[in-house]
Structure formats: C-alpha cells, structure tokens
Scaffold this active site. Structure first.
Site, PDB file in Angstrom:
ATOM      1  N   GLU B  71      51.275 -51.389  55.025  1.00 20.90           N
ATOM      2  CA  GLU B  71      51.163 -51.822  56.401  1.00 20.90           C
ATOM      3  C   GLU B  71      52.425 -51.297  57.103  1.00 20.90           C
ATOM      4  O   GLU B  71      53.541 -51.721  56.774  1.00 20.90           O
ATOM      5  CB  GLU B  71      51.164 -53.348  56.392  1.00 20.90           C
ATOM      6  CG  GLU B  71      50.347 -54.016  57.446  1.00 20.90           C
ATOM      7  CD  GLU B  71      50.534 -55.533  57.386  1.00 20.90           C
ATOM      8  OE1 GLU B  71      51.124 -56.066  58.317  1.00 20.90           O
ATOM      9  OE2 GLU B  71      50.117 -56.168  56.393  1.00 20.90           O
ATOM     10  N   ASP B  82      56.675 -63.064  64.598  1.00 22.61           N
ATOM     11  CA  ASP B  82      57.564 -62.782  63.476  1.00 22.61           C
ATOM     12  C   ASP B  82      58.766 -63.708  63.436  1.00 22.61           C
ATOM     13  O   ASP B  82      59.357 -64.032  64.459  1.00 22.61           O
ATOM     14  CB  ASP B  82      58.041 -61.326  63.537  1.00 22.61           C
ATOM     15  CG  ASP B  82      56.938 -60.367  63.114  1.00 22.61           C
ATOM     16  OD1 ASP B  82      56.407 -60.556  62.008  1.00 22.61           O
ATOM     17  OD2 ASP B  82      56.592 -59.467  63.898  1.00 22.61           O
TER      18      ASP B  82
END
Lengths: 432, 311
Positions: B71, B82
């Site tokens: 990824e 995040d």
C-alpha cells in the site's frame, strides 16, 4: 455529477437550500471516514426533528434572550459614517452577546442537540478562542464534559482565552502538528471524534465540515440576519443597500446574509483576510485566491498547491486564519449573489483604531475587516447609502496584538511584562 | 455511461476497452492465498519515507519477506484518519518535496517486485490531479488500484467510472459503527477487497485489535463475496495470526513506519522492516485451522465480484 444549486425564494425569504446530501451546487457534501457516517446521519436526523419541534425552538429562543442577551442592538455610528463620505452606517452588535461574539448563537443550539442525542461529551476546535470559550460556556451551563483543540501557535497568541476556557471547566489541548493553527485543530478534533463518536458530539464552530454542519450552523446563526432585517426596517424604514461581514469560515457572514438573500436589491459583501496582501501569497483569502477542492469533510474553495496540499495561511486575525471557507459561500460567490473582497492586515488595523476612536467600540480584529470593507463601500456608494456591518465580536482578546501593532507598549512595559511572566508563581493546589 | 454512485457492481467492470496499463488488481493474490489456506499480508508505507530510494528499498524488503500487497501512501497535508506515527512520516515526505507524480513513480518501481501496489490516498490530491488522469496514470504505472479512506460512496461516482474503465481496484472502508445498509452500499462499490477498520479511531498500533473486528468481518460477509481485509492497530505476528483466523487479509501500516522512525539509520530501519514483515508473514500463515472453511473471500471460484480476472 452535481445537482443544480438552488437559489429559491421561500415565503419567509429563505433561499439557498442544499440538496439531501448537503450540496450547495457543487460544494459541500461529505468527505469523511466511513466510521463517521452514522454519527452524521444521527446528527442530521436529530437536527431535522429539533427543527420541527416547537419546544426545542422555544427553549433555544429562551436561552438566546435570557442567557445570551438577544436581540443584540443595531447601533447607528454617525462619527464613523463621516469617514465613509457620509454613507449611513449601522453596526449589528454581536460583540455585545454573551462571551463577546456571535459564536454563542451556534453553540447554544448545538449543546441543546448534544443533550437531545444523549451525548455527555462535547469537543470543539478553536482559532482565536472565541468559539472555544463559547463552547466551554455552553458546556458549563448544561453540565457537559468539554474538550477544546487549539493550535499551539494560537494558544500562545490567545493565552487569555485559554485561561478563560480552563476557568469554565474545559480541557484545552494544544495541537502541535502541521502548522499548529486552526486547520490542525480541526484535524485533531476530527481524530478525537472518530475515536469517541459514540459518546461525543463535535461542536463545529463555523459553517464548515461535512453535511449537516454547514446547514445547521447557518440556521443557528440566521438569528443575526433575522433581527437585523427587522431592526433596520424599524430604524430606517427601508432595507439597507448593503450588508457587510468578515469571512473566515463564514458563520457570522452567512448568518447575517441569509435572511437578505431574497432581497435582490441588498448587496452582500464578504471581507476576507488579505494578510500581507494577495500578491504576497501570505493571506487567508480563500474565495479571492483559492480554487475548488476538498478539505475537512467538504468540497469548497481552498488555498492549495498544484498537488492539492493545503497551503499555509496568514492573517493578523487568528479567527480568519483558515485555508477553507463554508461551502455555501463558495456557492454564493459562483452564482454572484454575494461578492467577496480582500482586506489586508494594515487596512483592518486602521479600521480597528478608527472605530475605537470614533465610536468607543473596540471590535474584534476579525470584525475590523468588515468595518474596513464597509467604509470603502460607503465611499463608493455615497451619502445616500445605507449599510449594515456585522460587528461579529469584541476586541478585548486583541488588545495585546493591537498594542504591539500600534507600538503602544513602551520598552519598559515589555520588560515589565516579561518580568511578571517569569516571576508569576506556578499554579498552586488543585486549581480549578 | 456513468453509473450512479453505489450502483456500480464489480462484475460490470470490464464493460469497455481497458486502459493501456490495466492490471488484474489484487484478486489473484487473494485467490492464491486462499488456495494456500492463509490470509494475505498487506503492508503500508508513505511514498518518500524514509527517503525517495529508502521507501522503494523498504517495499522491496517487505515483499522479499512475505508481504503480498503493498500500500503506497500518498502523503497529504491533512491526514485526519492517521495517528501521530504516520503523521510524522508523512510530514517528513512532504518536507522532502514528494509530489503526486513521485508517488506514481514509486508505484511503477514497486510493481516491478511482483506484488500488486495500491495507492492509499485522501481524496483531494486525486481530485486535484484530475480523477480520470489519475486513474489512467495509476494504471499505466502498473498500480492495482486505490484505497480512498475519506471518499464517501455518495461522492465517488467519477472515481468509480474512471477506475472501472482502467480496471483498477476501488477499496473503500467499513467501520464497526457501520449499519447493514451502509456496509451493503460500500461493498457494492468495492472492487478487489473490502477494508474493515478494526476499531473506531485513527491509524496506530494497539495492544488489542478487538472482537469488534471479527464481528465486522462477519457482518461484511453477509453483503459480499469479496475478500475482507482488516486494518488499524495490527503490529505483531501474534496479532496478525489472530486476525488471519477470521479475515482474508491483514493490513499493517504504523508498525512498519515505527520501525523506520525508531531505527538509528535508514539501512537499520529497512532491516527492521524486513524482520517485522517476516514475523507478520509467519503470523498470517500460522493460524488457519477453522478459518478457511466457510469463509467466502477470494473470488476465484465465485461467480461474483470484480476479482474474476485471475491471471
């Protein structure tokens, strides 16, 4: 791909309604982690049901009157008018609302909704601290836990507001990531929300974010324009030629503009923060210098680089120092119903001093941008013009910034202040 | 020709001529792992971290040690899903001047290692690049598709059209909070696999991945035959094994980033990444007793899904 923007005249002058997914033309919508969708749906449902609930409206109206001090006055400012070539200027005095700005209107509405949804914890972001203070106030009033995210840079610029929030029982969390200002505080609040969404309501402070926030916050701020329209008709016997407001996220502006949208003869003027000037690149004038993109859950105008990375912004006013703008403003700009101009730091500070000296009113530096824009517009329209300015907040929080800007602190004052900060005792005991 | 958001079924994908660089996506990888009776291991790093070359070397080490799918994170200034670990890495990439075109170049480099490469990107950089242009260039670079964590299905129409045309995987997330109707809507727009967020919250290592992940995988399988991969919080071989017992894939990000952040230098960091990849790869291979059985996932035999192309 996008539904048509709707600029409709309703029976009460209500116009510019989003579609079911919160789109104002191509703007708005929802760009969020899937985890937040149920909470946004829950909020939209709770808001829709509250909107139709007379008891909710009565409770909110009661609080606005008995607690927030509404209606706020509409003040004619004749000595300021002399500096606008005699154009007749009226100030909508949101600076006189409880906590010192229009932010309380939205926060009382959202706090009532949090209670209605059974969420015991409220989080908020704040730039200058006005929305944080308002949120901490409402949470104290309703007995809700309150956490406010504030850019570390802003906690230094607005240390007094940090203390105010803590006095009111809120936890203030400085955010050191990214540019350590308002946009990063929003990122951090979103991260908190996605983690704690089951117990927590995110009380967004402006007409920003994913649907239903831009619609809901606007509706809570419409009271400014509804009052203004009635007051100006009483005072002058006619509608104003123009309504002027500052625009960061844009909640005070949309609040005063919205009830005038159907009055096509009323010009709507938003004043964005020009910082060091548009050409300098150091500004926060999103609508003047930006392009369409996605940030903080919505599609809107943004200050972004060619790769879609958010650009750093600058304004002397922390409350306008934001790289996006409410999606409804993007829509109103594109369809031409509102115009947006840029007021740089210097012009805003000149207007700040002018209002103080001519009328004995210290506006928030944010609001001073609107004063500057209105004085210029008055000179353009001439002595027959009638112009309403939204004085969205008071300037007590800005005394330190202004004193430095105008060189009012002598060297001895600065030394004294530094000495005091060094020698002041550490907080004792449990504190608050 | 554009189908409304949420209506586009995976199996309608190759309706027109495919773009020049069309790939098989990640379907073959899931099918092979299924045949081996194990889960797929997916490893994330942001492009440009710890350096332009360092990230390519790290991906190479990951694949060498048993990561099946990589990824490639597109660094973004406002990564609101995040946690602090990935934020720090992304900040470092952006400070080093990594741009969208560099991310695509990274995908091209990584594709050479034989593992499918997916881009993980917040939506604005893709919209800004141009949705159709991004899909075309990603396919040309050999990319398998993209994971778009903040693109809701309601807003995904243009992306789904472009990605289907170029035969790219479109991976969307489901969360523990997602009600059945929402899971159904998301699954209908996924191609390749469905990304199940293990917990409510942002990326970052957690001591326990939690029962909610297992329940979410089960709930998701009621709506799709696509593989379901679990991400958020997995950082050890033990946790990977635990997740591999009930999911078709295990996604690890922050733990790899942490290895690079904590290492004294880049070479040591990459060795550490390789060690972790080996530990996780052993984990996803260790714990399939019961899991293979009735679990759909891995569409080689299924008549459904966009992962029919197994090359």
């Amino acid at each position: 791909m996008f539904g048509p923007g709707r600029l409709l005249a309703g029976p009460d002058g209500t116009v510019s309604e989003p579609d079911g997914n919160g789109h104002f033309g191509p703007y708005g919508g929802r760009f969020v982690p899937e985890a937040l969708i149920p909470a946004l749906d829950e909020l939209a449902d709770a808001y829709q049901s509250a909107r139709q609930d007379r008891a909710f409206a009565a409770r909110l109206d009661g609080l606005l009157a008995s607690y927030a001090g509404r209606p706020t006055p509409l003040t004619e400012v004749q000595r300021l008018s002399a500096h606008a070539d005699g154009a007749r200027l009226l100030l909508k005095r949101e600076d006189l609302a409880h906590t010192g700005s229009h932010k309380i209107n939205n926060v009382l509405g959202q706090a009532l909704l949090a209670v209605r949804m059974g969420k015991p914890r409220v989080i908020a972001e704040t730039g200058a601290g006005q929305h944080g203070v308002a949120t901490a106030t409402a949470c104290a009033l309703f007995g809700l836990e309150c956490v406010v995210y504030m850019g570390e840079e802003d906690t230094r610029r607005q240390a007094l507001n940090v203390a105010r929030m803590r006095l009111l029982g809120a936890e203030v969390i400085p955010v050191a990531t990214g540019s350590a200002t308002l946009k990063d505080a929003i990122n951090e609040a979103m991260r908190d929300w996605v983690t704690n969404v089951e117990t927590t309501h995110y009380c967004i402070g402006s007409v920003l974010g994913p649907h239903p926030f831009p619609l809901m916050v606007r509706d809570f701020q419409r009271v400014i324009g509804v009052e203004t329209r009635r007051q100006v008709l009483e005072l002058a016997g006619r509608l104003p030629d123009a309504v002027v407001a500052c625009v960061g996220g844009g909640s005070n502006a949309i609040g005063i503009f919205h009830p005038f949208l159907a009055d096509r003869e009323v010009r709507l003027l938003g004043c964005e923060a020009g910082g060091d000037g548009l050409a300098s690149g150091r500004h926060a004038a999103t609508l003047a210098g930006g392009s369409a993109g996605v940030l903080h859950g919505m599609r809107t105008y943004l200050l972004q680089d060619p790769d879609g990375q958010t650009l750093p912004t600058h304004s002397i006013s922390a409350g306008l120092d934001y790289p996006g703008v409410g999606p409804e403003h993007s829509f109103l700009r594109d369809c031409g119903r509102a115009q947006y101009v840029t007021v740089d730091d210097r012009a805003a500070m000149d207007a700040f001093r002018l209002l103080a000296r001519t009328e004995g009113i210290l506006p928030a530096i944010e609001s001073a941008h609107a004063i500057a824009g209105a004085v210029d517009l008055g000179r353009e329209l001439g002595p027959d013009a009638l112009i309403v300015i939204n004085c969205s907040g008071r300037g007590d929080k800005d005394v330190d910034t202004a004193a430095r800007w105008f060189g009012l602190l002598s060297d001895t004052d600065v030394v004294q202040a530094a000495l005091e900060s060094v020698t002041s005792p550490e907080p004792a005991g449990e504190g608050w | 020709m554009s189908s409304p958001a949420g209506q586009a079924e995976g199996q309608q994908a190759p309706g027109g001529p495919a773009g020049p660089g069309a790939t098989a996506g990640t379907a073959g990888t899931f099918a092979r792992a299924r045949a081996e009776g194990r889960a797929v291991l997916i490893g994330y790093l942001p492009a440009g971290f710890p350096s332009r070359q360092g990230c390519v070397d790290a991906y190479s080490a990951m694949v060498e040690a048993g990561v099946d799918i990589v990824e490639v994170g597109l660094p973004y200034s406002d990564p609101l899903m995040d946690g602090p670990t990935i934020q720090a890495a992304v900040d470092s990439s952006l400070s080093a001047g990594i741009r969208t075109k560099d991310v695509l170049a990274t995908v091209r480099a990584v594709s050479a290692y034989g593992a499918p490469a997916l881009v993980m990107s917040y939506w604005n950089p893709i919209e800004r690049y141009g949705v159709e242009a991004f899909a075309a260039d990603l396919a040309t670079a050999g990319g398998a598709g993209a994971i778009t964590p903040d693109l809701t299905i309601e807003e995904a129409g243009a992306w789904l059209t472009a990605a289907r045309f170029h035969e790219l995987d479109t991976v969307f997330l489901v969360a523990p909070s997602s009600p059945p109707a929402r899971i159904d809507l998301v699954c209908r727009s996924c191609r390749g696999f469905v990304y199940a967020a293990s917990t409510m919250g942002v990326t970052g290592a957690r001591s326990a991945v939690g029962d909610r992940a297992q329940a979410l995988v089960a709930r998701t399988r009621e709506h799709t035959d696509l593989p379901v991969a679990v991400g958020l919080g997995v950082s050890s071989g033990e946790q990977a094994a635990e997740v591999a017992a009930f999911a078709d894939g295990v996604i690890v990000g922050s733990a790899f980033v942490r290895r690079l952040l904590d290492a004294p230098d880049e070479r040591a960091g990459i060795r550490s990444v390789e060690d972790l990849a080996a530990e996780l790869a052993a984990g996803v291979r260790s714990s399939r007793g019961a899991a293979g059985g009735g679990a759909p996932g891995g569409g080689a035999a299924g008549g459904h899904t966009g992962n029919e192309v197994v090359r």
